[in-house]
Design a protein around this motif. Structure first.
Motif, short mmCIF file in Angstrom:
data_model
loop_
_atom_site.label_atom_id
_atom_site.label_comp_id
_atom_site.label_asym_id
_atom_site.label_seq_id
_atom_site.Cartn_x
_atom_site.Cartn_y
_atom_site.Cartn_z
N ASP A 72 -8.35 -3.06 5.04
CA ASP A 72 -7.20 -3.24 5.75
C ASP A 72 -5.81 -2.87 5.51
O ASP A 72 -4.56 -3.10 5.85
CB ASP A 72 -7.02 -4.98 6.47
CG ASP A 72 -6.96 -5.91 5.16
OD1 ASP A 72 -6.53 -5.23 4.00
OD2 ASP A 72 -7.06 -7.06 5.23
N LYS A 73 -5.94 -2.09 4.19
CA LYS A 73 -4.56 -1.52 3.95
C LYS A 73 -4.24 -0.12 4.86
O LYS A 73 -4.78 0.29 5.64
CB LYS A 73 -4.97 -1.07 2.53
CG LYS A 73 -5.12 -1.90 1.55
CD LYS A 73 -4.85 -1.70 0.06
CE LYS A 73 -4.82 -2.64 -0.81
NZ LYS A 73 -4.17 -2.75 -2.10
N THR A 74 -3.07 0.15 4.51
CA THR A 74 -2.58 1.31 5.33
C THR A 74 -2.74 2.57 4.52
O THR A 74 -2.47 2.48 3.48
CB THR A 74 -0.96 1.21 5.61
OG1 THR A 74 -0.78 0.00 6.64
CG2 THR A 74 -0.44 2.45 6.44
N ALA A 75 -3.26 3.66 5.21
CA ALA A 75 -3.50 4.85 4.33
C ALA A 75 -2.38 6.09 5.14
O ALA A 75 -2.35 6.01 6.23
CB ALA A 75 -4.86 5.48 4.66
N VAL A 76 -1.76 6.88 4.05
CA VAL A 76 -0.98 7.81 4.45
C VAL A 76 -1.34 9.20 3.96
O VAL A 76 -1.77 9.13 2.55
CB VAL A 76 0.54 7.45 4.21
CG1 VAL A 76 1.42 8.97 4.30
CG2 VAL A 76 1.00 6.55 5.15
N ILE A 121 -1.55 15.02 -0.08
CA ILE A 121 -1.29 13.75 -1.00
C ILE A 121 -1.66 12.55 -0.30
O ILE A 121 -1.05 12.36 0.84
CB ILE A 121 0.00 13.54 -1.50
CG1 ILE A 121 0.83 14.92 -2.24
CG2 ILE A 121 0.44 12.49 -2.31
CD1 ILE A 121 2.18 14.94 -2.89
N CYS A 122 -2.49 11.64 -0.72
CA CYS A 122 -2.98 10.52 -0.19
C CYS A 122 -2.90 9.28 -0.63
O CYS A 122 -3.27 9.30 -1.95
CB CYS A 122 -4.57 10.67 0.31
SG CYS A 122 -4.77 12.23 0.97
N ALA A 123 -2.64 8.15 -0.27
CA ALA A 123 -2.58 6.86 -0.86
C ALA A 123 -2.80 5.69 0.20
O ALA A 123 -2.47 5.90 1.61
CB ALA A 123 -0.88 6.65 -1.44
N LEU A 124 -3.36 4.58 -0.12
CA LEU A 124 -3.45 3.24 0.41
C LEU A 124 -2.35 2.54 -0.08
O LEU A 124 -2.10 2.42 -1.27
CB LEU A 124 -4.72 2.54 -0.25
CG LEU A 124 -5.96 3.20 0.30
CD1 LEU A 124 -7.32 2.48 -0.36
CD2 LEU A 124 -6.02 2.87 2.03
N GLY A 125 -1.75 1.79 0.84
CA GLY A 125 -0.57 0.86 0.44
C GLY A 125 -0.90 -0.38 1.05
O GLY A 125 -1.45 -0.54 2.19
N ASP A 126 0.10 -1.50 0.59
CA ASP A 126 -0.15 -2.80 1.23
C ASP A 126 0.36 -2.71 2.83
O ASP A 126 -0.05 -3.64 3.75
CB ASP A 126 0.52 -3.93 0.44
CG ASP A 126 0.10 -4.09 -0.68
OD1 ASP A 126 -1.12 -3.86 -0.80
OD2 ASP A 126 0.79 -4.30 -1.78
N ASP A 127 1.33 -1.76 3.12
CA ASP A 127 1.81 -1.59 4.33
C ASP A 127 2.40 -0.19 4.27
O ASP A 127 2.17 0.61 3.39
CB ASP A 127 2.76 -2.74 4.71
CG ASP A 127 4.00 -2.63 3.74
OD1 ASP A 127 4.14 -1.54 3.05
OD2 ASP A 127 4.85 -3.76 3.77
N LEU A 128 2.76 0.10 5.54
CA LEU A 128 3.30 1.64 5.90
C LEU A 128 4.52 2.05 4.71
O LEU A 128 4.22 3.05 4.14
CB LEU A 128 3.75 1.76 7.13
CG LEU A 128 4.29 3.06 7.51
CD1 LEU A 128 3.20 4.20 7.60
CD2 LEU A 128 4.64 3.22 8.94
N GLU A 129 5.34 1.23 4.48
CA GLU A 129 6.28 1.52 3.63
C GLU A 129 5.73 1.71 2.11
O GLU A 129 6.39 2.80 1.57
CB GLU A 129 7.40 0.31 3.42
CG GLU A 129 8.62 0.35 2.99
CD GLU A 129 9.45 -0.72 2.91
OE1 GLU A 129 10.52 -0.62 2.17
OE2 GLU A 129 9.06 -1.98 3.47
N ASP A 130 4.93 0.80 1.82
CA ASP A 130 4.27 1.06 0.63
C ASP A 130 3.32 2.48 0.38
O ASP A 130 3.49 2.90 -0.68
CB ASP A 130 3.24 -0.27 0.22
CG ASP A 130 2.73 -0.19 -1.13
OD1 ASP A 130 3.45 -0.07 -2.14
OD2 ASP A 130 1.69 -0.87 -1.32
N ALA A 131 2.38 2.63 1.42
CA ALA A 131 1.85 3.88 1.26
C ALA A 131 2.84 5.25 1.39
O ALA A 131 2.62 6.00 0.71
CB ALA A 131 0.86 3.88 2.51
N ARG A 132 3.79 5.10 2.13
CA ARG A 132 4.61 6.26 2.23
C ARG A 132 5.42 6.33 1.00
O ARG A 132 5.75 7.58 0.41
CB ARG A 132 5.85 5.93 3.31
CG ARG A 132 5.41 6.28 4.69
CD ARG A 132 6.32 6.07 5.85
NE ARG A 132 7.91 6.32 5.34
CZ ARG A 132 8.33 7.51 5.36
NH1 ARG A 132 7.62 8.52 6.10
NH2 ARG A 132 9.51 7.73 5.18
N ALA A 133 5.86 5.32 0.35
CA ALA A 133 6.57 5.45 -1.06
C ALA A 133 5.79 6.03 -1.95
O ALA A 133 6.24 6.88 -2.83
CB ALA A 133 6.92 3.75 -1.55
#
Ligand code: AMP
Ligand code: GLY
Length: 415
Positions: free
Chosen positions: A325-329, A380-392
């Motif tokens: 359920d994390k956000t991926a960017v 460049i790909c990342a999972l984050g706790d939310d959009l802000e986290d993944a974008r960072a």
């Protein structure tokens, strides 16, 4: 299981990355692959369009499952040829791949099976085409029937532009035989949304939502590209709209492939236009999206090899997709000038200093260096706790990687 992945982009690198996590996969081959894929798989030189050579490779190496990335080999009948030789493949047969390979076929399929889509006419001659324009308002959308690597759709603001587009496609033949037939279509407004699903002849399993950023410039400006970045879940998709997809699109799609006897085991990637309460299908693609796949697969917790094998063996009903359920960017780093002309061969530095997963899209190895070799170079790909986290996370690594003229959008996920 020995798996062969056909293709050479970021999408195929993401597929190999996920297959490599499967306990069932003992060996991955790629034709032709790329330097990133080479870290996970044995890359074998060759063209994705050389059906005979790929089938020979499958036989010689007793490949258990061939996963076809791009649309061109699917439309050429690669899956048919592999199955005729007695091996398993993931992807629709040639007749079903025409849902992407021919706009006219796909529009006809939608209309016959009650799937809402823009009003259109199909024309075979320039005279018919010009006469048909009278029945449309402006802007009007003109589409080459055949595959055109993203160049086949022209949005025309007035009659002059429409006539020019028709002349280019049907008389000058700028897209060769892709323009032998043309679809003229009503322009739809709204926001676009991609819906990807695993499918076999009995079952369709939608994936998590994803948003692509098609235009080159920030604020969604400038020329269309293959995609400059993606975010999953799609932050702009209302839950009430998503809840309607199954009944209004997926059930009808499945009824359609059954009624038309299309052998469809692989991915269907449905392009939608949403305007208030209205949901229209713009197009079907018969393969994973690039760079949608990169974000989606980062969130997939199920075993990709098992799901793909289930599609290929028509047992998808036994599978359940589990998602993070994390956000991926996914952030695309592109070459200067893309989507127009761009240089190749620029040295890429600091790849080994990144914290995120970095997929190779258009790279090449030259004398031990990784250099640029395409318009879209890296993802460049990342999972984050939310959009802000993944974008960072992805934007931090974008500061680390360097090549001459490197470009990326700063607003992925925000607009
Ligand atoms: P397609 O390959 O049919 O998805 O078209 C490529 C892109 O052209 C879509 O992603 C849309 O941005 C745009 N497009 C296609 N058809 C229409 C339409 N009927 N109205 C507005 N935009 C469209
Ligand atoms: N990102 C759009 C596509 O793969 O067609």
């Amino acid at each position: 299981m020995k798996v062969l992945v056909v293709g050479s982009g970021g999408r195929e690198h993401a597929i190999c990355y996920k297959l490599n996590q499967s306990a069932d996969v003992e060996k991955i081959y790629a034709i032709p692959g790329n330097p990133g894929i080479a870290q996970l798989a044995t890359c074998v030189a060759g063209s994705v369009e050389d059906i005979d050579a790929i089938v020979s490779f499958v036989k010689e190496n007793a490949i258990d499952l061939t996963v076809v990335g791009p649309e061109v080999p699917l439309c050429l009948g690669l899956v048919d040829a592999i199955e005729d030789a007695g091996y398993l493949a993931f992807g629709p047969k040639k007749a079903a791949a025409a849902l992407e390979g021919s706009k006219a076929f796909s529009k006809d399929f939608m209309v016959r099976h009650g799937i809402k889509t823009a009003k259109y006419v199909e024309v075979d001659t320039i005279e018919e085409a010009k006469a048909a324009l009278a029945g449309f308002c402006y802007p009007v959308v003109i589409k080459a029937d055949g595959l055109a690597a993203g160049k086949g759709v022209i949005i025309c603001e007035d009659e002059k532009m429409a006539n020019e587009a028709l002349e280019d496609l049907m008389v000058t033949k700028t897209l060769s035989d892709a323009g032998d037939k043309v679809v003229i279509e009503e322009f739809l407004k709204g926001f676009e949304c991609s819906l990807l699903c695993f499918v076999d002849n009995d079952t369709i399993l939608p994936m998590v939502s994803v948003k692509d950023h098609k235009q080159i410039g920030e604020g969604n400006t400038g020329l269309n590209t293959g995609g400059m970045g993606t975010v999953s879940p799609n932050p702009f998709l209302p839950a009430a709209i998503e809840a309607r997809f199954e009944q209004e699109i997926l059930d009808k799609f499945m009824a359609g492939i059954k009624a038309d006897n299309l052998d469809y085991r692989g991915i269907v990637f449905i392009g939608l236009m949403i305007d208030g309460e209205e949901i229209n299908v713009l197009e079907f693609n018969v393969r994973f999206g690039d760079p949608e796949t990169q974000s989606i697969l980062l969130r997939l917790e199920s075993d990709l090899a098992q799901v793909m094998k289930a599609c290929a063996t028509n047992t998808l009903a036994t599978q359940k997709l589990v998602w993070s359920d994390k956000t991926a960017v996914t952030l695309v780093l592109s070459a200067p000038g893309y989507p127009g002309n761009y240089p190749k061969g620029s040295k890429i530095s600091n790849l080994d200093q990144c914290e995120c997963v970095v997929f190779h899209a258009g790279t090449k190895e030259v004398d031990g260096d990784i250099v640029t070799n395409g318009g879209r170079v890296l993802n460049i790909c990342a999972l984050g706790d939310d959009l802000e986290d993944a974008r960072a996370k992805v934007y931090k690594d974008a500061q680390v990687i360097h090549f001459d003229g490197m470009y990326y959008r700063k607003d992925i996920g925000l607009i």
